[in-house]
Design a protein around this motif. Structure first.
Motif, mmCIF file in Angstrom:
data_model
loop_
_atom_site.group_PDB
_atom_site.id
_atom_site.type_symbol
_atom_site.label_atom_id
_atom_site.label_comp_id
_atom_site.label_asym_id
_atom_site.label_seq_id
_atom_site.Cartn_x
_atom_site.Cartn_y
_atom_site.Cartn_z
ATOM 1 N N PHE A 201 0.844 -1.207 0.000
ATOM 2 C CA PHE A 201 0.000 0.000 0.000
ATOM 3 C C PHE A 201 0.874 1.250 0.000
ATOM 4 O O PHE A 201 0.639 2.202 -0.767
ATOM 5 C CB PHE A 201 -0.912 -0.013 1.232
ATOM 6 C CG PHE A 201 -1.701 1.249 1.422
ATOM 7 C CD1 PHE A 201 -2.749 1.573 0.581
ATOM 8 C CD2 PHE A 201 -1.383 2.118 2.460
ATOM 9 C CE1 PHE A 201 -3.484 2.746 0.767
ATOM 10 C CE2 PHE A 201 -2.102 3.288 2.654
ATOM 11 C CZ PHE A 201 -3.158 3.597 1.809
ATOM 12 N N VAL A 202 1.905 1.255 0.837
ATOM 13 C CA VAL A 202 2.828 2.400 0.902
ATOM 14 C C VAL A 202 3.584 2.554 -0.419
ATOM 15 O O VAL A 202 3.694 3.664 -0.960
ATOM 16 C CB VAL A 202 3.814 2.239 2.084
ATOM 17 C CG1 VAL A 202 4.887 3.318 2.034
ATOM 18 C CG2 VAL A 202 3.064 2.303 3.404
ATOM 19 N N ILE A 203 4.094 1.449 -0.943
ATOM 20 C CA ILE A 203 4.842 1.501 -2.213
ATOM 21 C C ILE A 203 3.949 2.017 -3.337
ATOM 22 O O ILE A 203 4.360 2.869 -4.145
ATOM 23 C CB ILE A 203 5.408 0.111 -2.566
ATOM 24 C CG1 ILE A 203 6.492 -0.301 -1.566
ATOM 25 C CG2 ILE A 203 5.980 0.116 -3.991
ATOM 26 C CD1 ILE A 203 6.990 -1.723 -1.752
ATOM 27 N N ARG A 204 2.737 1.510 -3.388
ATOM 28 C CA ARG A 204 1.807 1.918 -4.446
ATOM 29 C C ARG A 204 1.521 3.413 -4.388
ATOM 30 O O ARG A 204 1.489 4.106 -5.410
ATOM 31 C CB ARG A 204 0.509 1.117 -4.314
ATOM 32 C CG ARG A 204 -0.454 1.293 -5.484
ATOM 33 C CD ARG A 204 -1.535 0.239 -5.468
ATOM 34 N NE ARG A 204 -2.330 0.274 -4.253
ATOM 35 C CZ ARG A 204 -2.321 -0.678 -3.319
ATOM 36 N NH1 ARG A 204 -1.535 -1.737 -3.478
ATOM 37 N NH2 ARG A 204 -3.080 -0.589 -2.257
ATOM 38 N N VAL B 55 -7.498 6.829 13.840
ATOM 39 C CA VAL B 55 -6.625 6.590 12.691
ATOM 40 C C VAL B 55 -6.104 5.151 12.761
ATOM 41 O O VAL B 55 -6.111 4.422 11.767
ATOM 42 C CB VAL B 55 -5.462 7.601 12.662
ATOM 43 C CG1 VAL B 55 -4.387 7.152 11.676
ATOM 44 C CG2 VAL B 55 -5.967 8.986 12.272
ATOM 45 N N CYS B 56 -5.682 4.745 13.954
ATOM 46 C CA CYS B 56 -5.181 3.377 14.134
ATOM 47 C C CYS B 56 -6.285 2.348 13.883
ATOM 48 O O CYS B 56 -6.052 1.306 13.259
ATOM 49 C CB CYS B 56 -4.616 3.199 15.545
ATOM 50 S SG CYS B 56 -3.086 4.099 15.866
ATOM 51 N N THR B 57 -7.499 2.649 14.364
ATOM 52 C CA THR B 57 -8.613 1.720 14.168
ATOM 53 C C THR B 57 -8.917 1.557 12.686
ATOM 54 O O THR B 57 -9.136 0.435 12.197
ATOM 55 C CB THR B 57 -9.870 2.226 14.902
ATOM 56 O OG1 THR B 57 -9.580 2.368 16.298
ATOM 57 C CG2 THR B 57 -11.028 1.259 14.726
ATOM 58 N N GLY B 58 -8.936 2.666 11.954
ATOM 59 C CA GLY B 58 -9.187 2.590 10.518
ATOM 60 C C GLY B 58 -8.111 1.804 9.801
ATOM 61 O O GLY B 58 -8.403 0.881 9.023
ATOM 62 N N ILE B 59 -6.859 2.133 10.085
ATOM 63 C CA ILE B 59 -5.737 1.464 9.420
ATOM 64 C C ILE B 59 -5.688 -0.017 9.786
ATOM 65 O O ILE B 59 -5.346 -0.867 8.952
ATOM 66 C CB ILE B 59 -4.407 2.161 9.791
ATOM 67 C CG1 ILE B 59 -4.378 3.569 9.174
ATOM 68 C CG2 ILE B 59 -3.218 1.356 9.307
ATOM 69 C CD1 ILE B 59 -3.191 4.396 9.624
ATOM 70 N N TRP C 264 -7.352 3.559 1.559
ATOM 71 C CA TRP C 264 -7.779 4.863 2.065
ATOM 72 C C TRP C 264 -9.214 4.828 2.581
ATOM 73 O O TRP C 264 -9.589 5.624 3.450
ATOM 74 C CB TRP C 264 -7.641 5.923 0.963
ATOM 75 C CG TRP C 264 -6.214 6.256 0.648
ATOM 76 C CD1 TRP C 264 -5.532 5.922 -0.481
ATOM 77 C CD2 TRP C 264 -5.293 6.975 1.476
ATOM 78 N NE1 TRP C 264 -4.237 6.383 -0.416
ATOM 79 C CE2 TRP C 264 -4.062 7.033 0.780
ATOM 80 C CE3 TRP C 264 -5.376 7.561 2.748
ATOM 81 C CZ2 TRP C 264 -2.934 7.665 1.308
ATOM 82 C CZ3 TRP C 264 -4.255 8.181 3.274
ATOM 83 C CH2 TRP C 264 -3.055 8.234 2.553
ATOM 84 N N THR C 265 -10.020 3.934 2.059
ATOM 85 C CA THR C 265 -11.406 3.852 2.531
ATOM 86 C C THR C 265 -11.480 3.564 4.026
ATOM 87 O O THR C 265 -12.333 4.116 4.729
ATOM 88 C CB THR C 265 -12.163 2.744 1.770
ATOM 89 O OG1 THR C 265 -11.378 1.544 1.784
ATOM 90 C CG2 THR C 265 -12.441 3.152 0.335
#
Length: 476
Positions: free
Chosen positions: A100-103, A318-322, A328-329
């Motif tokens: 995800f980070v690379i993309r 933020v942590c819960t979402g990630i 990104w959703t």
């Protein structure tokens, strides 16, 4: 291996139960049986993932020993704690977030860094959090270190809660590993709880999945008729409830069959009158984990500066979402919940004298909107789908396809709505309090096992004919 599969229900589970109860008087032997069974269960689909699990178990076992040894030596204890976070979060990041980070770097900067394309070990978000809580509790002195590596491994790898929770804290299960008692009452309650979860999953979640998947997939590029867009969102709202709570019921039931008692993970979240109440009722173990290991260490709501309270809430959400996924959703979904919780906290929404109907409508509107974002493959698709829900960019408000789905699946929508309120809890309370006649109690006690058998048999027929059957939270 799925709980709701022929191989699990008719081969794996019966064999494990027979072996377990043959040696039930020896804790080392029966715990060993459960550990071997759990590793086999995890290795069933992707055998090499079990090596990652074993590496995590070994690393956290050593770190737990060191955390206990150096607890009174501040510098060394912090080094151990840092190593624990690096090991577990690093493992989670490598498999779940690296691509995800690379993309996103490639898209933002125009580079062409190759993706790793690593497979995602099933349940990695759950077992890394359990491992983290174990070492942190030992570091804090809130739990005793487990010097037997096999018992520590059983805590993290125990197959009922390994893949999709509930997230069990070590202090909850520590004594049970060597001092639990198996009883007929526990076993029978566990069987009924497993069947309840099985019914939720097979009869409700799987049918709603067909509706939600068809609608979301067909209209991924927008243009969905408004009525159909809402129907798809309602279907997914019910699907995720009965998929995940069904799994939790099965996990709790399986635990009881082996003498373990896990904490509840759901408490009728769709009767909530605020987003705050919703999150006290939904995925309770995850909410408690973030509260205990992220929110409170940051200062929680005890800090004097309100800006810091908001900061602490933001970090948690933020942590819960990630945590839920590398897209990104999930982050936007987490921020939506954060925004509503901040609004409720600083306006005193829950204490205001607003009619319960309005509070419930507001809560379920936000929850439904959030699940629509959660379900969408990316933000663009989410935006287009939500636009369709409000009549933007659609070709019509109504379509006969919506009517077709209602006719075919209407009975499931009605059943789901009824079961999302505490009817069963009130029924049990009537029996316990004996507020109905002895004859009625006898009839209800007779009907209950018959109903359980019907749910089991109907569910099995769905399995035999090969119905849609994946678990949503296996992706996390």
């Amino acid at each position: 291996m799925l709980f709701s599969s022929i191989i699990f229900m008719f081969y794996f589970l019966p064999v494990v139960l027979v072996l377990y109860y043959l040696f039930r008087k020896s804790y080392p032997v029966k715990n060993g049986i459960l550990l071997v069974a759990s590793l086999f269960f995890y290795a069933w689909g992707e055998p090499w993932f079990v090596l990652i699990m074993l590496a995590s178990l070994a690393g956290n076992y050593v770190l737990g020993i060191l955390a206990d040894r150096y607890r009174d030596q501040k510098t060394k204890a912090r080094v151990v704690l840092t190593a624990t976070v690096v090991l577990n979060i690093g493992l989670l990041f490598l498999f779940k977030y690296t691509d995800f980070v690379i993309r996103n770097i490639n898209e933002a900067v125009g580079t062409n860094i190759p993706l790793l394309n690593l497979g995602l070990p099933i349940g990695i978000s759950f077992f890394t959090f359990q491992a983290l809580s174990y070492v942190i509790d030992v570091y804090r002195g809130n739990g005793r270190v487990q010097k037997n590596p096999f018992y520590m491994a059983l805590y993290i790898a125990f197959f009922p809660q390994l893949i999709a929770g509930p997230i069990v804290r070590y202090s909850t299960i520590d004594e049970q590993i060597c001092h639990r008692k198996e009883t007929w009452d526990k076993f029978s309650v566990g069987v009924c709880r497993f069947i309840t979860g099985f019914g939720k999953k097979i009869l409700l979640a799987n049918n709603f999945a067909i509706v939600a998947d068809n609608i979301f997939t067909t209209y991924a590029n927008g243009g969905c008729p408004t009525a159909l867009a809402w129907l798809g969102s309602f279907a997914y709202t019910f699907q995720i409830l009965y998929d995940f709570s069904g799994y939790s019921d099965m996990a709790i039931g399986l635990g009881l069959m082996f003498g373990f008692k896990f904490e509840e993970n759901f408490n009728y979240p769709y009767i909530s009158l605020s987003i705050g109440e919703f999150w006290r009722r939904w995925h309770i173990s995850l909410g408690n984990w973030f509260k205990e290991y992220v929110y409170f260490p940051l200062g929680g709501s005890r800090v004097k500066n309100m800006d810091k309270v908001i900061r602490n809430m933001l970090v948690v959400w933020v942590c819960t979402g990630i945590w839920h996924g590398a897209e990104w959703t999930f982050l936007i979904w987490g921020l939506l919940n954060f925004t509503c919780l901040v609004f409720e906290r600083f306006t005193g929404f829950e204490d205001k004298k607003i009619p319960d109907g309005i509070k419930w409508f507001y809560t379920m509107f936000i929850v439904n909107l959030g699940w629509t974002i959660f379900r969408s493959p990316d933000l663009v698709s989410a935006g287009k789908y939500i636009a369709s829900m409000f009549g933007i960019g659609t070709v019509s408000l109504w379509t006969n396809t919506a009517l077709m789905y209602l006719k075919e699946y209407g009975v499931f929508f009605i059943a789901a709505a009824l079961l999302s309120v505490p009817i069963a809890k009130r029924y049990n309370r009537l029996l316990v309090d004996k507020k109905i006649s002895a004859t009625a109690v006898s009839v209800l006690n007779l009907l209950y096992p018959v109903m359980m058998m019907c749910v089991l048999l109907i569910g099995i027929t769905y399995l035999v004919k090969g119905s849609y059957n994946p678990f949503i939270y296996f992706n996390f």
